[in-house]
Design an enzyme around this catalytic site. Structure first.
Site, mmCIF file in Angstrom:
data_model
loop_
_atom_site.group_PDB
_atom_site.id
_atom_site.type_symbol
_atom_site.label_atom_id
_atom_site.label_comp_id
_atom_site.label_asym_id
_atom_site.label_seq_id
_atom_site.Cartn_x
_atom_site.Cartn_y
_atom_site.Cartn_z
ATOM 1 N N GLU A 96 0.857 -1.187 0.000
ATOM 2 C CA GLU A 96 0.000 0.000 0.000
ATOM 3 C C GLU A 96 0.885 1.227 0.000
ATOM 4 O O GLU A 96 2.103 1.122 0.200
ATOM 5 C CB GLU A 96 -0.920 -0.014 1.235
ATOM 6 C CG GLU A 96 -2.026 -1.044 1.119
ATOM 7 C CD GLU A 96 -2.999 -1.015 2.280
ATOM 8 O OE1 GLU A 96 -2.684 -0.425 3.317
ATOM 9 O OE2 GLU A 96 -4.083 -1.594 2.127
ATOM 10 N N HIS A 102 -9.314 9.963 3.981
ATOM 11 C CA HIS A 102 -8.965 8.947 2.986
ATOM 12 C C HIS A 102 -9.382 9.451 1.614
ATOM 13 O O HIS A 102 -10.484 9.981 1.463
ATOM 14 C CB HIS A 102 -9.681 7.629 3.305
ATOM 15 C CG HIS A 102 -9.049 6.453 2.640
ATOM 16 N ND1 HIS A 102 -9.117 6.255 1.285
ATOM 17 C CD2 HIS A 102 -8.313 5.440 3.135
ATOM 18 C CE1 HIS A 102 -8.449 5.149 0.980
ATOM 19 N NE2 HIS A 102 -7.951 4.637 2.087
ATOM 20 N N ARG A 115 -1.613 9.812 1.801
ATOM 21 C CA ARG A 115 -3.063 10.046 1.682
ATOM 22 C C ARG A 115 -3.432 11.526 1.689
ATOM 23 O O ARG A 115 -4.337 11.945 0.971
ATOM 24 C CB ARG A 115 -3.789 9.368 2.844
ATOM 25 C CG ARG A 115 -3.840 7.890 2.667
ATOM 26 C CD ARG A 115 -4.538 7.211 3.810
ATOM 27 N NE ARG A 115 -4.521 5.783 3.534
ATOM 28 C CZ ARG A 115 -4.938 4.858 4.359
ATOM 29 N NH1 ARG A 115 -5.421 5.188 5.535
ATOM 30 N NH2 ARG A 115 -4.894 3.596 4.033
ATOM 31 N N HIS A 144 -11.451 9.657 8.052
ATOM 32 C CA HIS A 144 -11.177 8.221 8.106
ATOM 33 C C HIS A 144 -10.554 7.760 9.417
ATOM 34 O O HIS A 144 -10.921 6.728 9.955
ATOM 35 C CB HIS A 144 -10.231 7.894 6.951
ATOM 36 C CG HIS A 144 -9.909 6.449 6.797
ATOM 37 N ND1 HIS A 144 -10.881 5.507 6.569
ATOM 38 C CD2 HIS A 144 -8.729 5.778 6.830
ATOM 39 C CE1 HIS A 144 -10.317 4.309 6.462
ATOM 40 N NE2 HIS A 144 -9.014 4.447 6.636
ATOM 41 N N ARG A 151 -0.775 8.757 9.624
ATOM 42 C CA ARG A 151 -0.687 7.304 9.811
ATOM 43 C C ARG A 151 -0.330 6.609 8.505
ATOM 44 O O ARG A 151 -0.910 6.894 7.461
ATOM 45 C CB ARG A 151 -2.037 6.780 10.293
ATOM 46 C CG ARG A 151 -2.123 5.281 10.364
ATOM 47 C CD ARG A 151 -3.508 4.855 10.767
ATOM 48 N NE ARG A 151 -4.461 5.055 9.717
ATOM 49 C CZ ARG A 151 -5.086 4.067 9.063
ATOM 50 N NH1 ARG A 151 -4.837 2.815 9.365
ATOM 51 N NH2 ARG A 151 -5.966 4.328 8.133
HETATM 52 C C1 FAD Z 1 -13.579 1.722 6.258
HETATM 53 C C2 FAD Z 1 -12.322 1.563 7.053
HETATM 54 C C3 FAD Z 1 -11.281 0.784 6.567
HETATM 55 C C4 FAD Z 1 -10.113 0.627 7.302
HETATM 56 N N1 FAD Z 1 -9.124 -0.178 6.807
HETATM 57 C C5 FAD Z 1 -8.026 -0.402 7.572
HETATM 58 C C6 FAD Z 1 -7.025 -1.317 7.130
HETATM 59 O O1 FAD Z 1 -7.131 -1.925 6.067
HETATM 60 N N2 FAD Z 1 -5.949 -1.505 7.937
HETATM 61 C C7 FAD Z 1 -5.791 -0.865 9.135
HETATM 62 O O2 FAD Z 1 -4.791 -1.080 9.813
HETATM 63 N N3 FAD Z 1 -6.739 -0.003 9.570
HETATM 64 C C8 FAD Z 1 -7.841 0.235 8.834
HETATM 65 N N4 FAD Z 1 -8.798 1.096 9.291
HETATM 66 C C9 FAD Z 1 -8.646 1.678 10.636
HETATM 67 C C10 FAD Z 1 -8.925 0.613 11.693
HETATM 68 O O3 FAD Z 1 -10.020 -0.172 11.292
HETATM 69 C C11 FAD Z 1 -9.222 1.232 13.045
HETATM 70 O O4 FAD Z 1 -8.263 2.182 13.375
HETATM 71 C C12 FAD Z 1 -9.212 0.179 14.144
HETATM 72 O O5 FAD Z 1 -9.993 -0.922 13.773
HETATM 73 C C13 FAD Z 1 -9.710 0.772 15.448
HETATM 74 O O6 FAD Z 1 -9.937 -0.273 16.346
HETATM 75 P P1 FAD Z 1 -10.278 0.018 17.872
HETATM 76 O O7 FAD Z 1 -10.390 -1.306 18.524
HETATM 77 O O8 FAD Z 1 -9.336 0.996 18.420
HETATM 78 O O9 FAD Z 1 -11.687 0.765 17.827
HETATM 79 P P2 FAD Z 1 -13.056 0.393 17.104
HETATM 80 O O10 FAD Z 1 -12.915 -0.777 16.228
HETATM 81 O O11 FAD Z 1 -13.560 1.660 16.531
HETATM 82 O O12 FAD Z 1 -13.971 -0.029 18.319
HETATM 83 C C14 FAD Z 1 -14.463 0.921 19.225
HETATM 84 C C15 FAD Z 1 -15.448 0.238 20.134
HETATM 85 O O13 FAD Z 1 -15.810 1.112 21.201
HETATM 86 C C16 FAD Z 1 -17.217 1.117 21.359
HETATM 87 N N5 FAD Z 1 -17.595 2.401 21.961
HETATM 88 C C17 FAD Z 1 -17.375 3.650 21.477
HETATM 89 N N6 FAD Z 1 -17.867 4.572 22.331
HETATM 90 C C18 FAD Z 1 -18.407 3.890 23.378
HETATM 91 C C19 FAD Z 1 -19.095 4.275 24.570
HETATM 92 N N7 FAD Z 1 -19.328 5.559 24.868
HETATM 93 N N8 FAD Z 1 -19.535 3.301 25.413
HETATM 94 C C20 FAD Z 1 -19.324 1.989 25.129
HETATM 95 N N9 FAD Z 1 -18.692 1.567 24.014
HETATM 96 C C21 FAD Z 1 -18.234 2.504 23.152
HETATM 97 C C22 FAD Z 1 -17.736 0.906 19.949
HETATM 98 O O14 FAD Z 1 -19.064 0.454 19.964
HETATM 99 C C23 FAD Z 1 -16.744 -0.147 19.447
HETATM 100 O O15 FAD Z 1 -17.095 -1.423 19.905
HETATM 101 C C24 FAD Z 1 -9.966 1.279 8.557
HETATM 102 C C25 FAD Z 1 -11.004 2.071 9.043
HETATM 103 C C26 FAD Z 1 -12.171 2.220 8.304
HETATM 104 C C27 FAD Z 1 -13.275 3.078 8.838
#
Ligand code: FAD
Length: 525
Positions: free
Chosen positions: A114, A231, A277, A338, A373
């Site tokens: 990428e 993005h 990006r 994003h 990032r």
């Molecule tokens: C479309 C898309 C494609 C992507 N592609 C990639 C990729 O190919 N490779 C890569 O490395 N990254 C990618 N990313 C980024 C990556 O997916 C995220 O940065 C990462 O998954 C974040 O994970 P996390 O566990 O920190 O949070 P999240 O997966 O966002 O989880 C947050 C959790 O907290 C919960 N939550 C939030 N607020 C509260 C609250 N007040 N009370 C209780 N629960 C709450 C939510 O319900 C959720 O369960 C992508 C992002 C998007 C949007």
């Protein structure tokens, strides 16, 4: 108010939160996971392109670190980057042991490239559904782990604090009018970023910056919030969300053209479509301004129908809903919010600046991403730092919660002064905090949003989930505005038309504790 107790409390069920939960459970600890929606609902499940890790013999942690530092535009914490790239492969092996299936040919895992990566180092699953596969594997394992208790549909509103530490959280279980306080020895925020605040976003509705606001309101330091990554290839279909078209498409050779068929990226950067990006996003907006079109076009037709169907099956399925196909059509795209680069400031083990509080994943600011990032480093960050935070939670000696009496009464919460309505808020973000920012625009955003950060004390029992959600959205936007207005230069994901170049005098990170915006100590590279 009802009171529950937990030794280890995790807020959020994305890859970071569930990695931490499983790490703790495997070490024999009891864990409580609270999540806003269903267990599997998280940005994590949306990740398409893959996860970056040094896997190929021709690659090395040094090269992965170098690519990460280049993307980070001078603001990465080199120690955090070093941990990310060195511990990454082992964290991926743990994911495989936990049941995640990456795409392979025989025994060999398939790798792609990428933008910004000099080597083939992106592992992927089901072609373009890497996050869904990680989330599936984690959820399945969590469901069978007796030491992990999950409460779905729990909206965490605010952290509980004593004068010396964070002591859990309070919020509502869905369908219950009465709030609950969860008194916890250690609390991990894994609640994701804030990109869903923006009108044009690739994120699901759950990522509204709640954890960042909760931590800030509890007196923890938040950092680097001026850096929101846009993005370049969000799908433009009127009335539909900006679904992401993964960067891996451009990695495999897809091109960006105007409606007149002119390929424009070579005019903007030597890496053309694989430029960072922020550069691609700005180039697209300039071309859209020049042509008057509301989008540019992504052309992957030359990659061939067979390859596209095999490599990007999820995208072909999504596009078919709009009678489009990568193999046949030029696809309309434009930038979309994003990824949240900043967040709750942590040390290398996920500790926030207030005892008892930890953060991991997109809500956290470890310093690995600097000002921008590198693609596919965020899932890796969730695995590496989710695991590190869990170990710290287990090993840290914590002070006992000394104000049992104080906590026994309903906690005090806060509301900001009313500012914009939610509709106005998305408009304000689009106008002043998007890809192109200006001094006067940022000053307007700061002035309009400042009241959202004035904490007006309220008994928690006076609030409702809707009021807390509205408060958090506005406060999160206000925090971004505050950071962006202060940084008088352009760097990484933060671009100001009035200061269009990086300024060496600004090669430092900013942190905000309470009302004090300060330069953070520590090395950057
Ligand atoms: C479309 C898309 C494609 C992507 N592609 C990639 C990729 O190919 N490779 C890569 O490395 N990254 C990618 N990313 C980024 C990556 O997916 C995220 O940065 C990462 O998954 C974040 O994970 P996390 O566990 O920190 O949070 P999240 O997966 O966002 O989880 C947050 C959790 O907290 C919960 N939550 C939030 N607020 C509260 C609250 N007040 N009370 C209780 N629960 C709450 C939510 O319900 C959720 O369960 C992508 C992002 C998007 C949007």
């Amino acid at each position: 108010m009802k009171t529950w107790r937990a030794r280890h409390l995790i807020i959020g069920s994305g890859v970071a939160g569930l990695t931490a939960a499983l790490t703790l459970a495997e070490a024999g600890e009891e864990v409580l996971v609270l999540t806003k929606d269903r267990l599997h609902v998280a940005t994590s499940a949306y990740a398409q392109g893959g996860i970056a890790a040094v896997w190929d013999e021709a690659d090395s942690p040094t090269d992965h670190a170098r690519d990460t530092l280049v993307a980070g535009a001078g603001l990465c914490d080199p120690r955090a980057v070093d941990l990310l790239v060195r511990e990454g492969p082992d964290a991926v092996r743990t994911m495989i042991a936990w049941g995640a299936c990456f795409d392979r040919e025989g025994d060999r895992l398939l790798l792609t490239r990428e933008g910004g990566h000099r080597h083939w180092r992106i592992l992927h699953a089901h072609g373009d559904a890497t996050g869904r596969e990680l989330e599936r594997a984690l959820c399945e394992r969590v469901r069978t782990e007796a030491r992990i208790r999950v409460i779905e549909g729990f909206l965490a509103a605010d952290l509980l604090t004593t004068p010396t530490r964070v002591a859990g959280v309070w919020g509502w279980q869905s369908g219950e009018a009465e709030p609950v306080q969860v008194v916890a020895e250690r609390t991990l925020l894994a609640s994701g970023g804030l990109a869903a605040l923006f009108r044009d976003t690739t994120n699901p509705a759950v990522t509204t910056g709640d954890g960042i606001v909760m931590a800030w309101a509890a007196g923890a330091t938040v950092a680097d919030l001026e850096f929101v990554q846009f993005h370049p290839t969000g799908l433009v279909i009127p009335g539909e969300p900006r679904y992401l078209l993964t960067e891996a498409l451009r990695g495999e050779g897809a091109l960006l053209v105007t409606r007149a068929g002119e390929r424009f990226m070579p005019r903007y950067h030597p890496l053309a479509e694989l430029a960072p990006r922020d550069i691609v996003a700005r180039a697209e907006l300039l071309e859209m301004q020049r042509t008057g079109d509301p989008f540019v076009l992504l052309d992957a037709r030359h990659l061939g129908a067979e390859f596209l169907r095999r490599r990007f099956p999820g995208l072909e399925e999504l596009l078919a809903r709009f009678s489009l196909s990568l193999a046949r059509d030029l696809i309309p795209v434009a930038p979309a919010a994003h990824y949240t680069i900043g967040g709750v400031l942590t040390d290398l083990d996920g500790r926030a600046t207030r005892p008892g509080l930890y953060a991991a994943g997109e809500v956290a600011c470890t310093g690995v991403h600097g000002a921008n990032r590198l693609a596919s480093n965020s899932l890796l960050e969730c695995l590496v730092f989710g695991r590190r935070a869990a170990r710290a939670m287990r090993e840290d000696a914590v002070e006992p919660i000394d104000s049992e009496l104080e906590l026994a009464s309903p906690p005090l919460s806060w509301e900001g002064e009313a500012v914009a309505t939610d509709l106005d808020l998305t408009e304000l973000l689009a106008r002043h905090l998007g890809v192109f920012r200006t001094g006067p625009g940022l000053a307007t955003a700061v002035a309009q949003l400042a009241p959202a950060l004035r904490q007006i004390p309220r008994p928690a029992t006076d609030l409702t989930p809707a009021r807390v959600t509205a408060r958090s959205r506005r406060a999160a936007a206000a925090l971004v505005a505050r950071f962006a207005e202060a940084r008088r230069e352009s760097r990484g994901a933060h671009f100001r038309e009035d200061f269009p170049a990086p300024d060496p005098a600004w090669q430092f990170r900013q942190g905000l504790t309470g009302d004090a915006l300060e330069r953070l100590p520590g090395d950057v590279a």
